[in-house]
Write an enzyme that holds these catalytic residues in place. Structure first.
Site, mmCIF file in Angstrom:
data_model
loop_
_atom_site.group_PDB
_atom_site.id
_atom_site.type_symbol
_atom_site.label_atom_id
_atom_site.label_comp_id
_atom_site.label_asym_id
_atom_site.label_seq_id
_atom_site.Cartn_x
_atom_site.Cartn_y
_atom_site.Cartn_z
ATOM 1 N N GLU A 157 -10.889 1.271 -1.902
ATOM 2 C CA GLU A 157 -9.688 -0.390 -1.320
ATOM 3 C C GLU A 157 -10.400 -1.379 -1.185
ATOM 4 O OE1 GLU A 157 -6.860 0.463 1.884
ATOM 5 O OE2 GLU A 157 -8.335 2.794 1.668
ATOM 6 N N GLU A 202 -5.893 -1.317 -4.882
ATOM 7 C CA GLU A 202 -6.595 -0.173 -4.294
ATOM 8 C C GLU A 202 -5.981 0.989 -5.325
ATOM 9 O OE1 GLU A 202 -5.509 2.201 -0.933
ATOM 10 O OE2 GLU A 202 -5.931 3.640 -0.347
ATOM 11 N N HIS A 258 -7.179 10.477 5.587
ATOM 12 C CA HIS A 258 -8.164 10.410 5.874
ATOM 13 C C HIS A 258 -9.595 10.953 5.826
ATOM 14 C CE1 HIS A 258 -6.964 5.577 7.163
ATOM 15 N NE2 HIS A 258 -6.612 5.730 5.633
ATOM 16 N N HIS A 304 -11.922 6.089 1.601
ATOM 17 C CA HIS A 304 -11.916 6.907 2.094
ATOM 18 C C HIS A 304 -12.000 8.293 0.700
ATOM 19 C CE1 HIS A 304 -7.213 6.856 2.345
ATOM 20 N NE2 HIS A 304 -7.844 5.886 1.865
ATOM 21 N N ASP A 311 -3.267 7.347 -3.925
ATOM 22 C CA ASP A 311 -3.549 6.483 -2.285
ATOM 23 C C ASP A 311 -3.731 4.582 -3.477
ATOM 24 O OD1 ASP A 311 -3.358 4.518 -0.885
ATOM 25 O OD2 ASP A 311 -4.971 5.574 0.755
ATOM 26 N N ASP A 364 0.809 -0.878 -0.060
ATOM 27 C CA ASP A 364 0.002 0.165 -0.140
ATOM 28 C C ASP A 364 0.775 1.374 -0.244
ATOM 29 O OD1 ASP A 364 -1.294 1.880 0.295
ATOM 30 O OD2 ASP A 364 -3.160 0.668 1.551
HETATM 31 CO CO CO Z 1 -6.227 4.162 1.388
#
Ligand code: CO
Length: 308
Positions: free
Chosen positions: A197, A294, A172, A164, A104, A93
């Site tokens: 994600e 994600e 977030h 998010h 992200d 990630d």
């Molecule tokens: Co994330």
């Protein structure tokens, strides 16, 4: 010498998100090609982070390298010896930001290919979620798509982990994008960025916090007595703002010159005074496997831009 006036070329918010996305895409593709069993997790994380910096962005958070039942929020410690095994299911990630505007993303790999279906479930769930976003689906419907897709593979989505909104210097922010069907009729809004994600598991679908934390973020900075703690706090404010950071980043900061003992005491002091908060490592509650995929999107009045 006369000062040459620079033409006003301030990049728009959208341009910054797109730029962060492009850099992260290259970092992700490089990582996919490079990661091999036998490598140290520490080297994998540091290489991705330095890649992001070399391309002109900053890591939005420490690279998370979560293996098997570990679902999220693990990043190697400064002296981490753990290596990747052939049969491991690794979630990578990663995030990059330009002036606080974050992209992200995450992908899963399993060199031995034993868990290809579990990985495919989260990949397909993301694909279907993105298709529904483009059709103007509600937040509840996006979660429904993810849940339906993962269950069609015979697995479960993780219910207490979600996508998010992304805010300026906020990893977030605002709304959550659930990985299960929810009664939520709101839609994603123009001018905002979001990370979607899906997490798939062969367990029941819940994660719990473990005792370990390697990732932290600023909480409410205030005066502390310990001078090393003050030094670290200042360093965090200057370098990470409200974005998550790793204890290994503090350990390696040349400006700080702290012994391991001083750092440990100072970090404890900052946590106790709630100047910083911890992101405990999250594990599947019964030790079952977890996959994750994600990406991030930016929505404008006309379209949904998939950042990478
Ligand atoms: Co994330």
């Amino acid at each position: 010498m006369a000062k040459k006036e620079e033409k006003e070329t301030e990049e728009s918010v959208q341009e910054k998100y797109v730029k962060a996305g492009k850099i992260l895409q290259t970092a992700r593709e490089n990582a996919k090609k490079r990661i091999k069993p036998g490598q140290k997790l520490l080297e994998i994380a540091e290489k991705i982070e330095s890649d992001i910096i070399e391309m002109g962005a900053k890591p939005a958070f420490p690279v998370n390298l979560s293996i098997n039942e570990t679902a999220a929020h693990f990043t190697p410690a400064f002296n981490e010896e753990l290596t990747l095994k052939e049969t491991d299911l690794l979630k990578v990630d990663l995030g990059a930001h330009i002036d606080g505007f974050i992209a992200d993303a995450a992908f899963s790999i399993n060199p031995s290919n034993d868990f290809a279906k579990l990985i495919e479930a989260s990949e397909k769930a993301l694909e279907n979620a993105l298709a529904s976003v483009k059709q103007g689906a509600t937040i509840g419907k996006i979660g429904e798509e993810i849940e339906k897709t993962i269950k069609a593979y015979g697995f479960n989505p993780i219910q207490n982990l979600s996508g998010h909104e992304l805010g300026e210097f906020q990893q977030h922010a605002g709304i959550s994008i659930p990985n299960i069907s929810r009664n939520d009729s709101r839609k994603l809004e123009a001018g905002h960025a979001y990370a979607i994600e899906p997490f798939a598991t062969n367990g029941k679908g819940f994660v719990k916090e473990s005792m370990q934390s390697e990732i932290f973020a600023l909480d409410e900075p205030k005066q502390v007595r310990n001078s090393q703690a003050r030094q670290i706090l200042e360093f965090i404010l200057d370098n990470y703002d409200t974005l998550p950071f790793a204890e290994r980043w503090i350990a390696k900061a040349k400006e700080l010159k702290l012994s391991e003992f001083q750092r440990k005491i100072a970090m404890r002091e900052l946590l106790k005074n709630k100047c910083i908060k911890a992101y405990p490592v999250l594990k599947e509650e019964n030790g079952k496997l977890v996959s994750q995929t994600e990406t991030s999107i930016f929505i404008n009045e006309k379209e949904v831009i998939i950042l990478l």
